[in-house]
Design a protein around this motif. Structure first.
Motif, PDB file in Angstrom:
ATOM      1  N   ALA A 208      -1.808   6.944  -2.811  1.00 27.40           N
ATOM      2  CA  ALA A 208      -2.522   6.382  -3.964  1.00 27.40           C
ATOM      3  C   ALA A 208      -1.634   6.264  -5.198  1.00 27.40           C
ATOM      4  CB  ALA A 208      -3.734   7.256  -4.283  1.00 27.40           C
ATOM      5  N   HIS A 209      -0.422   6.797  -5.085  1.00 26.84           N
ATOM      6  CA  HIS A 209       0.462   6.873  -6.251  1.00 26.84           C
ATOM      7  C   HIS A 209       0.953   5.501  -6.712  1.00 26.84           C
ATOM      8  CE1 HIS A 209       2.823   9.202  -9.001  1.00 26.84           C
ATOM      9  NE2 HIS A 209       3.936   8.613  -8.650  1.00 26.84           N
ATOM     10  N   GLN A 210       1.114   4.595  -5.768  1.00 24.03           N
ATOM     11  CA  GLN A 210       1.653   3.273  -6.097  1.00 24.03           C
ATOM     12  C   GLN A 210       0.815   2.179  -5.432  1.00 24.03           C
ATOM     13  OE1 GLN A 210       4.347   2.423  -7.939  1.00 24.03           O
ATOM     14  NE2 GLN A 210       4.976   4.511  -8.424  1.00 24.03           N
ATOM     15  N   PHE A 211       0.798   1.047  -6.060  1.00 26.01           N
ATOM     16  CA  PHE A 211       0.197  -0.122  -5.433  1.00 26.01           C
ATOM     17  C   PHE A 211       0.974  -1.321  -5.947  1.00 26.01           C
ATOM     18  CE2 PHE A 211      -2.662  -3.716  -5.123  1.00 26.01           C
ATOM     19  CZ  PHE A 211      -3.146  -3.574  -3.832  1.00 26.01           C
ATOM     20  N   LEU A 212       1.689  -1.982  -5.033  1.00 27.72           N
ATOM     21  CA  LEU A 212       2.612  -3.024  -5.467  1.00 27.72           C
ATOM     22  C   LEU A 212       1.984  -4.405  -5.289  1.00 27.72           C
ATOM     23  CD1 LEU A 212       5.426  -2.785  -6.657  1.00 27.72           C
ATOM     24  CD2 LEU A 212       6.335  -3.371  -4.435  1.00 27.72           C
TER      25      LEU A 212
ATOM     26  N   PHE B 290       0.809  -1.226   0.000  1.00 27.59           N
ATOM     27  CA  PHE B 290       0.000   0.000   0.000  1.00 27.59           C
ATOM     28  C   PHE B 290       0.838   1.269   0.000  1.00 27.59           C
ATOM     29  CE2 PHE B 290      -3.055  -3.034   1.855  1.00 27.59           C
ATOM     30  CZ  PHE B 290      -4.053  -2.879   0.911  1.00 27.59           C
ATOM     31  N   ALA B 291       1.950   1.250   0.720  1.00 26.32           N
ATOM     32  CA  ALA B 291       2.662   2.513   0.933  1.00 26.32           C
ATOM     33  C   ALA B 291       3.930   2.614   0.108  1.00 26.32           C
ATOM     34  CB  ALA B 291       2.968   2.701   2.410  1.00 26.32           C
ATOM     35  N   ARG B 292       3.968   1.875  -0.997  1.00 29.22           N
ATOM     36  CA  ARG B 292       5.138   1.894  -1.863  1.00 29.22           C
ATOM     37  C   ARG B 292       5.459   3.313  -2.334  1.00 29.22           C
ATOM     38  NH1 ARG B 292       9.714  -0.495  -2.447  1.00 29.22           N
ATOM     39  NH2 ARG B 292      10.447  -0.687  -4.576  1.00 29.22           N
ATOM     40  N   GLY B 293       4.432   4.120  -2.491  1.00 31.49           N
ATOM     41  CA  GLY B 293       4.606   5.500  -2.951  1.00 31.49           C
ATOM     42  C   GLY B 293       5.561   6.287  -2.065  1.00 31.49           C
ATOM     43  N   PHE B 294       5.554   5.989  -0.762  1.00 32.83           N
ATOM     44  CA  PHE B 294       6.443   6.707   0.148  1.00 32.83           C
ATOM     45  C   PHE B 294       7.879   6.212   0.008  1.00 32.83           C
ATOM     46  CE2 PHE B 294       2.285   7.334   2.054  1.00 32.83           C
ATOM     47  CZ  PHE B 294       2.308   8.699   2.256  1.00 32.83           C
ATOM     48  N   ASP B 295       8.037   4.917  -0.280  1.00 33.88           N
ATOM     49  CA  ASP B 295       9.381   4.375  -0.519  1.00 33.88           C
ATOM     50  C   ASP B 295      10.025   5.050  -1.721  1.00 33.88           C
ATOM     51  OD1 ASP B 295       9.302   2.600   1.539  1.00 33.88           O
ATOM     52  OD2 ASP B 295       8.648   0.901   0.326  1.00 33.88           O
ATOM     53  N   LEU B 296       9.208   5.316  -2.727  1.00 29.65           N
ATOM     54  CA  LEU B 296       9.731   5.866  -3.979  1.00 29.65           C
ATOM     55  C   LEU B 296       9.609   7.379  -4.037  1.00 29.65           C
ATOM     56  CD1 LEU B 296       8.131   3.261  -6.414  1.00 29.65           C
ATOM     57  CD2 LEU B 296      10.430   3.232  -5.483  1.00 29.65           C
ATOM     58  N   PHE B 297       9.260   7.983  -2.925  1.00 32.89           N
ATOM     59  CA  PHE B 297       8.938   9.407  -2.919  1.00 32.89           C
ATOM     60  C   PHE B 297      10.115  10.287  -3.353  1.00 32.89           C
ATOM     61  CE2 PHE B 297       8.279  13.530  -0.729  1.00 32.89           C
ATOM     62  CZ  PHE B 297       7.181  13.924  -1.453  1.00 32.89           C
ATOM     63  N   GLN B 298      11.314   9.821  -3.021  1.00 32.27           N
ATOM     64  CA  GLN B 298      12.525  10.536  -3.403  1.00 32.27           C
ATOM     65  C   GLN B 298      12.525  10.892  -4.897  1.00 32.27           C
ATOM     66  OE1 GLN B 298      15.987   8.705  -1.665  1.00 32.27           O
ATOM     67  NE2 GLN B 298      17.048   8.931  -3.597  1.00 32.27           N
ATOM     68  N   ASP B 299      12.141   9.922  -5.725  1.00 37.50           N
ATOM     69  CA  ASP B 299      12.108  10.154  -7.177  1.00 37.50           C
ATOM     70  C   ASP B 299      11.093  11.231  -7.533  1.00 37.50           C
ATOM     71  OD1 ASP B 299      13.854   8.083  -7.178  1.00 37.50           O
ATOM     72  OD2 ASP B 299      12.399   6.581  -7.816  1.00 37.50           O
ATOM     73  N   ASN B 300       9.965  11.234  -6.837  1.00 34.30           N
ATOM     74  CA  ASN B 300       8.936  12.253  -7.072  1.00 34.30           C
ATOM     75  C   ASN B 300       9.490  13.644  -6.855  1.00 34.30           C
ATOM     76  OD1 ASN B 300       5.689  11.011  -6.441  1.00 34.30           O
ATOM     77  ND2 ASN B 300       7.488   9.792  -6.820  1.00 34.30           N
ATOM     78  N   VAL B 301      10.264  13.771  -5.791  1.00 31.75           N
ATOM     79  CA  VAL B 301      10.826  15.084  -5.458  1.00 31.75           C
ATOM     80  C   VAL B 301      11.869  15.481  -6.498  1.00 31.75           C
ATOM     81  CG1 VAL B 301      12.213  16.365  -3.791  1.00 31.75           C
ATOM     82  CG2 VAL B 301      10.345  14.936  -3.012  1.00 31.75           C
ATOM     83  N   VAL B 302      12.755  14.548  -6.821  1.00 30.74           N
ATOM     84  CA  VAL B 302      13.826  14.841  -7.766  1.00 30.74           C
ATOM     85  C   VAL B 302      13.258  15.212  -9.142  1.00 30.74           C
ATOM     86  CG1 VAL B 302      15.769  13.828  -9.024  1.00 30.74           C
ATOM     87  CG2 VAL B 302      15.532  13.435  -6.579  1.00 30.74           C
ATOM     88  N   ARG B 303      12.226  14.487  -9.578  1.00 34.45           N
ATOM     89  CA  ARG B 303      11.653  14.754 -10.903  1.00 34.45           C
ATOM     90  C   ARG B 303      10.637  15.897 -10.890  1.00 34.45           C
ATOM     91  NH1 ARG B 303      11.712   8.830 -12.068  1.00 34.45           N
ATOM     92  NH2 ARG B 303       9.650   8.700 -11.174  1.00 34.45           N
ATOM     93  N   GLY B 304      10.414  16.471  -9.728  1.00 36.59           N
ATOM     94  CA  GLY B 304       9.477  17.599  -9.652  1.00 36.59           C
ATOM     95  C   GLY B 304       8.016  17.174  -9.689  1.00 36.59           C
ATOM     96  N   GLU B 305       7.739  15.882  -9.544  1.00 36.41           N
ATOM     97  CA  GLU B 305       6.347  15.417  -9.615  1.00 36.41           C
ATOM     98  C   GLU B 305       5.531  15.834  -8.394  1.00 36.41           C
ATOM     99  OE1 GLU B 305       7.511  11.449 -12.182  1.00 36.41           O
ATOM    100  OE2 GLU B 305       7.104  11.298 -10.037  1.00 36.41           O
ATOM    101  N   PHE B 306       6.244  16.163  -7.326  1.00 33.02           N
ATOM    102  CA  PHE B 306       5.500  16.575  -6.136  1.00 33.02           C
ATOM    103  C   PHE B 306       4.822  17.933  -6.367  1.00 33.02           C
ATOM    104  CE2 PHE B 306       5.191  18.108  -1.652  1.00 33.02           C
ATOM    105  CZ  PHE B 306       4.242  17.180  -1.258  1.00 33.02           C
ATOM    106  N   ASP B 307       5.406  18.768  -7.236  1.00 32.03           N
ATOM    107  CA  ASP B 307       4.751  20.019  -7.617  1.00 32.03           C
ATOM    108  C   ASP B 307       3.348  19.747  -8.148  1.00 32.03           C
ATOM    109  OD1 ASP B 307       7.128  21.182  -7.003  1.00 32.03           O
ATOM    110  OD2 ASP B 307       7.453  22.129  -8.950  1.00 32.03           O
TER     111      ASP B 307
END
Lengths: 261, 333
Positions: A110-114, A78-95
């Protein structure tokens, strides 16, 4: 209601994307279960030689192992999105998440579901079921309810760790590895009874990072080894821990600096 | 509609230590320096206006937009958009604004455009009827149909931009923020997008704030420009005013009949020379065009002669090179 149906829609899209590479999906599912089986096999070998570990038998440890395995697998699913959150920040997707009329925590969740964590989950459930059938535990309604709450609490514990790791990304990238020490290290440590560890270590993983509340204290109750107040409230500690992590997240979002000004 | 008062934003830029222990140490103490990205900027935008927010790279354009959209929290000063404070009432603000960043898509990378749109319909709870009408309209004006089923990652830059602009307008926002919407596009794609923005602005009374360093965008779309450089506001007013203030200098292009070795004339500087074609820059305060032309005709034989006003790109370059002129004359500063 809107959030739930939207979440299910996101999950549907995620699963479909993962199914696009069906062979790779099945292979990973298989590999996941294999790793987990070998994991427990190692513990079993240990017990074939020593019979007991700090007064715990193999199947008692199986209960510990199954519980933490289930919690870990659910959290990763369920919470894979938080594991990968670093990439979101680096790629500017958090904007992008910040310009949507939705809560940021919800969006990362809701961003990821593994789905492939299913392999690990099934294996952990099987170990838990076998262990409980081998143990002389009378599964009363209270105990089953206690177990379910403990599993929810334990899942919250691992999600909370991922959230804390993700929040540190607002200040520094590559800090996720640090949290992984606690996530994967915790999974490993939690597969053995806590009584084998040193006191300061036990205290740290009870009062600072409440890993012991995921499976050790609940097992004490389920196995009838203890029924103290601390052991009874243990299943709820994970939920409180997640609450704290969410507050930390909220605080961190306001300090987000974005990229490329 | 948009109120910006004494808005400032400074960033702490951290010095990163590398390696495992470096990462660990980074958590506790780090060296940093402070960068002022936006410094005491104030302006107001009224409903239905189309404003060009101009400045060179790194001037603080995007940072301002990010504060208006609730992405960044201001260091000091105040912002309201539609009466909401973007960083405090982020979700309420988000429902009423549309945002497009030229550098990065807000759509889902691996989903077809149509499914991205469907997701947005769910996220913004757009009524079916409104959704259908908007998609039909955007399809007609932006020709989305050709790539409506294509995953976003496979779109060309121009297609992606069209899809992103359509996506930002699906929920009928009151304000549209466009950050470099034509960056990297070819002439045809640029003009199509400009036409669309102009139409949305007039038909729907959508307030548009457009950051760009493409002055064509501004000339085609905006009456009003806000100029910033080095985090500070340089000018806020009509494009025509800016032009008048700066166009004290004129250009004179002369095509000589012969390749004269020395074509210098008093009170005019040669800015460009290519064979017999020479361009002079002169100030009408020092020498009138008629006088200058008279001097040239006395000395040389010519084929053609023309007086021009410098184009806006040139103008703004002079502003950035010597922003003192503006600081003295502009009413704002």
């Amino acid at each position: 209601m809107h959030h739930l149906s939207l979440y299910l829609h996101f999950v549907k899209l995620r699963i479909r994307a993962q199914m696009e590479y069906r062979l790779s999906f099945l292979f990973e599912l298989f590999a996941q279960s294999c790793i987990a089986v070998i994991d427990f096999f190692m513990i079993a070998i240990l017990f074939a030689r020593f019979k007991q570990l700090a007064g715990w038998t193999l199947w008692e440890v199986g209960l510990l192992y199954g519980m933490i395995g289930i919690c870990f697998a659910f959290a990763e699913m369920f919470a894979r999105g938080f594991d990968l959150f670093q990439d979101n920040v680096v790629r500017g997707e958090f904007d992008t998440m910040l310009i949507r009329p939705l809560d940021t925590f919800y969006q990362v969740f809701a961003h990821q579901f593994l789905l492939r964590r299913l392999g690990r989950l099934v294996q952990a459930i099987v170990v838990l079921l076998i262990a409980s059938s081998q143990l002389a535990v009378s599964w009363t309604f209270a105990k089953v309810a206690y177990l379910l709450v403990a599993l929810v609490g334990g899942t919250c514990f691992f999600i909370a760790l991922a959230v804390i790791g993700a929040t540190t990304c607002f200040w520094t990238v590559h800090s996720i590895e640090l949290i992984n020490i606690f996530t994967h290290g915790g999974l490993f440590m939690g597969s053995y009874p806590f009584s084998i560890y040193r006191q300061w270590f036990r205290h740290f993983f009870t009062f600072v990072i409440p890993l012991a509340c995921v499976n050790y204290f609940p097992s004490l109750f389920l196995l009838g080894k203890s029924a103290s107040v601390g052991v009874l409230i243990a299943p709820f500690v994970g939920c409180v821990f997640l609450g704290v992590a969410m507050l930390f997240w909220r605080w961190g979002v306001l300090r987000y600096q974005s990229t490329g000004h | 509609m948009i109120e910006v008062r004494n808005l400032s934003k400074s960033f702490k830029i951290y010095h990163h230590r590398k390696g495992f222990w470096g990462t660990f140490a980074n958590l506790f103490s780090r060296k940093h320096r402070i960068v002022q990205a936006v410094d005491n900027v104030s302006f107001t935008v009224t409903r239905g206006e189309m404003v060009g927010y101009l400045g060179p790279n790194g001037a603080g354009k995007s940072t301002t937009i990010k504060m208006l959209t609730g992405i960044l929290v201001p260091s000091s000063g105040s912002v309201t958009v539609n009466g909401y404070i973007p960083h405090r009432q982020r979700k309420e603000n988000a429902k009423r604004i549309g945002v497009v960043f030229g550098q990065r898509s807000h759509l889902w990378f691996d989903l077809p455009v149509q499914e991205s749109f469907e997701l947005l319909r769910r996220i913004y709870r757009i009524p079916q009827e409104q959704y259908r009408r908007n998609v039909a309209m955007f399809d007609e004006l932006l020709e989305l149909g050709a790539f409506f089923q294509t995953p976003v990652r496979q779109l060309s830059l121009g297609q992606r931009m069209r899809a992103d602009i359509g996506a930002a307008l699906l929920h009928n926002p009151d304000v549209l923020f466009l950050d470099e919407p034509t960056i990297g596009l070819d002439v045809v794609a640029k003009s199509r997008i400009r036409q669309f923005i102009a139409q949305i602005n007039t038909e729907r009374q959508v307030t548009v704030v457009l950051t760009t360093h493409d002055l064509d965008d501004v000339e085609k779309l905006c009456n009003r420009v806000i100029l910033i450089d080095d985090a500070r506001l340089l000018f806020d007013g009509e494009l025509a005013t800016l032009r008048r203030m700066l166009s004290k200098e004129r250009l004179l292009s002369v095509d000589y009949a012969e390749d004269y070795p020395d074509v210098r004339v008093p009170h005019a500087q040669i800015t460009h020379r290519e064979g017999t074609r020479v361009q002079y820059r002169f100030s009408p305060e020092k020498i009138r065009a008629a006088e200058l032309i008279g001097t040239i005709l006395q000395k040389f034989r010519i084929v053609d002669i023309a007086v021009q006003e410098p184009d806006i790109e040139e103008l703004i370059k002079t502003v950035y090179e010597d922003n003192l002129i503006l600081r003295k004359t502009s009413k704002i500063i």
